[in-house]
Design an enzyme around this catalytic site. Structure first.
Site, PDB file in Angstrom:
ATOM      1  CG  ASP A 245      20.591   5.988  21.325  1.00  0.00           C
ATOM      2  OD1 ASP A 245      19.956   5.197  20.973  1.00  0.00           O
ATOM      3  OD2 ASP A 245      20.342   7.256  21.094  1.00  0.00           O
ATOM      4  CE  LYS A 267      17.432   5.503  15.377  1.00  0.00           C
ATOM      5  NZ  LYS A 267      17.281   6.025  16.754  1.00  0.00           N
ATOM      6  N   GLY A 298      22.225   9.348  24.047  1.00  0.00           N
ATOM      7  CA  GLY A 298      23.300  10.350  24.416  1.00  0.00           C
ATOM      8  C   GLY A 298      22.842  11.911  24.747  1.00  0.00           C
ATOM      9  N   GLY A 299      23.517  12.486  25.474  1.00  0.00           N
ATOM     10  CA  GLY A 299      23.124  13.952  25.696  1.00  0.00           C
ATOM     11  C   GLY A 299      21.777  14.000  26.378  1.00  0.00           C
ATOM     12  CB  ILE A 303      18.763  18.234  22.617  1.00  0.00           C
ATOM     13  CG1 ILE A 303      17.770  19.311  23.422  1.00  0.00           C
ATOM     14  CG2 ILE A 303      19.631  19.135  21.529  1.00  0.00           C
ATOM     15  CD1 ILE A 303      18.812  20.097  24.248  1.00  0.00           C
ATOM     16  CG  MET A 381      23.659  14.385  14.133  1.00  0.00           C
ATOM     17  SD  MET A 381      22.115  14.104  13.853  1.00  0.00           S
ATOM     18  CE  MET A 381      21.197  15.602  14.685  1.00  0.00           C
TER      19      MET A 381
END
Ligand SMILES: C[S@@+](CC[C@H](N)C(=O)[O-])C[C@H]1O[C@@H](n2cnc3c(N)ncnc32)[C@H](O)[C@@H]1O
Length: 482
Positions: A245, A267, A298-299, A303, A381
């Site tokens: 990602d 994205k 990521g992360g 989640i 976000m």
């Protein structure tokens, strides 16, 4: 390239050699034991040479027609000029490719410097420019190539049919050969133990035939490579292909094996460079090729990461898939900023929400529940929608003085932390030019770092030591005038 290298099959092939001197002997030695059917036109007056080449079929020059019948190649090593010219006429009349020793202008092909290891043959040509250079290159190659490499190649040839049956998939088979021919089987062959080499090659082929691709959906954490789990690191380094990602940091990508394929499928907000369905199809296709696939996110993948959708899609195709958790940015950012997400005195509830609805704008959240006191709300976000989020929380009853922290690029070298209150949130984001990735942490706990900072600065003033000496990278920390 002025000359095209090609290897002629010698087994049963008719090769014609003209001559009866040292040059003819040198050329004939190249074909000894090759399986070629060698016709010698002329013959040796020297008894020792005649004995050495008794394995050839010798023809008188008058019988040249019979000697050249079906010949694949001809070499003219006649020292006498008239004999050489006559031989060339005969060969040319039959259109047979010819080499005339020391007469490059009459040659269809040249004879290269040859390194012969049985099945493995290297030919070095200089187009006649410098045979000495060719010989020196061959000497270097000889030092590089294991003596028994030809035996290994011979073994590989004898096992080809077995391996095709054991591993029907072409790509998986290629990968098997790449590995097998540089592993323990190769070592055994080089040590002269061909039986063991064969056993190992067969075992590995059976295993490879059964092996199927696998997909690991791996959490890469918030950015700092030291926050990867040991399992994530191992899988990243073992993967044949990594689909990653946009949020995966460059430091983490640099841990991928150099010969593995890296495919960005990132994205960013509003830009779905590779649609989700296609990402899933690619994971499935790579696993079907028998590859070890890592989907690096990521992360934590579960989640706000669509890891669940990917897991479902891959398993639905009957492919083995596993998930490796990662440190979510919520945990990484909070730790980095010294914000305890729960605290006995300040927050007994912790809620993760998205600030971005599927169709854009603010999502339809339970604002009354989120506005309750003694809880921490972490918004993912939420940069674009920060003003609307602040407004809805205050409208639902959350105090405008509730502390907030905005953390951009958390745990990375360019991390930025901004502190203030809920009422100030829109200005914090706007004035600091926060673009993301960033998290909003809303709740009393977000005020604790400032509190700790005040205490530490009093302590450091007293001790003369800087209170913030432990930061491993430059930080920009802002505290708004609340
Ligand atoms: C699609 S979500 C992925 C969340 C991820 N699965 C996780 O567990 O952190 C992307 C959002 O995560 C947050 N994020 C990810 N990495 C971050 C970081 N290093 N610093 C701050 N926020 C981050 C931002 O809110 C970003 O918009």
């Amino acid at each position: 390239m002025r000359q095209f290298p090609a290897f002629f099959n010698l087994e049963g092939a008719r090769i014609a050699v003209f001559g009866g001197g040292e040059e003819a002997a040198r050329k004939l030695r190249l074909f000894a034991g090759s399986g070629a059917d060698v016709a010698l036109i002329g013959g040796f007056a020297d008894a020792a040479l005649a004995a050495e080449f008794a394995w050839t079929e010798t023809f008188a020059r008058a019988d040249v027609g019979a000697a050249l019948l079906g010949a694949r190649l001809a070499i003219i090593a006649e020292e006498d000029v008239a004999l050489r010219a006559a031989a060339l006429d005969e060969v040319r009349a039959r259109g047979i490719p010819v080499n005339v020793v020391d007469q490059p202008e009459d040659c269809d092909f040249t004879v290269p410097s040859i390194l012969d290891r049985g099945e493995i043959v290297a030919a070095i040509g200089t187009g006649g420019a410098s045979p000495v250079i060719a010989k020196s290159i061959r000497a270097k190659l000889e030092a590089l190539l294991p003596q028994r490499i030809g035996d290994l190649a011979g073994l590989a040839r004898s096992l080809r049919g077995f391996v095709v049956d054991a591993i029907p998939d072409k790509t998986a088979r290629r990968r098997y050969w790449e590995r097998a021919l540089s592993g323990p089987a190769a070592e055994a062959a080089y040590a002269g133990d061909l039986d063991r080499a064969e056993t190992l090659l067969r075992q590995q082929a059976r295993l490879a035939g059964r092996a199927r691709g696998v997909v690991h959906i791996v959490g890469a954490g918030p950015g700092d490579p030291e926050l990867l789990t040991l399992k994530a690191l191992r899988l990243i380094q073992e993967a044949d292909v990594v689909y990653y990602d946009r949020l995966v940091s460059g430091d983490i990508l640099s841990l991928i094996r150099r010969d593995a394929a890296r495919v960005p499928v990132g994205k960013s907000k509003g830009d779905h460079s590779v649609p989700q369905a296609e990402i899933q199809a690619r994971l499935v296709a790579s696993a079907r090729e028998g590859l070890r696939v890592v989907r690096l996110k990521g992360g934590d993948p579960f989640i706000f990461g669509r890891g669940g959708e990917e897991l479902e899609a891959v398993r639905a195709e009957g492919i083995e898939a596993y998930v490796v958790p990662g440190i979510s940015s919520a945990l990484g950012c909070a730790a980095s900023a010294g914000i305890p997400l729960t605290h006995r005195d300040h927050a007994q509830t912790l809620t993760f929400v998205t600030g971005h609805a599927k169709e854009g704008g603010v999502p339809d959240l339970d604002w009354d529940a989120l506005a309750r006191p003694a809880q921490t709300v972490v918004v993912f976000m939420g940069v674009d929608t920060a003003p609307a989020i602040a407004e809805k929380l205050v409208a639902a009853g959350r105090d405008g003085k509730t502390p907030v922290a905005v953390i951009e690029n958390g745990t990375r070298a360019d991390e930025l932390r901004v502190f203030g209150t809920l009422a100030e949130l829109p200005f914090l984001v706007e004035e600091e030019g926060i673009l993301g990735p960033a998290l909003l942490i809303i709740g009393e706990v977000a005020g604790l770092p400032a509190e700790q900072g005040r205490i530490a600065s009093i302590l450091s003033e007293a001790s003369g030591q800087p209170w913030f000496g432990a930061a491993s990278h430059p930080l920009k920390i802002e505290e708004s005038a609340a």
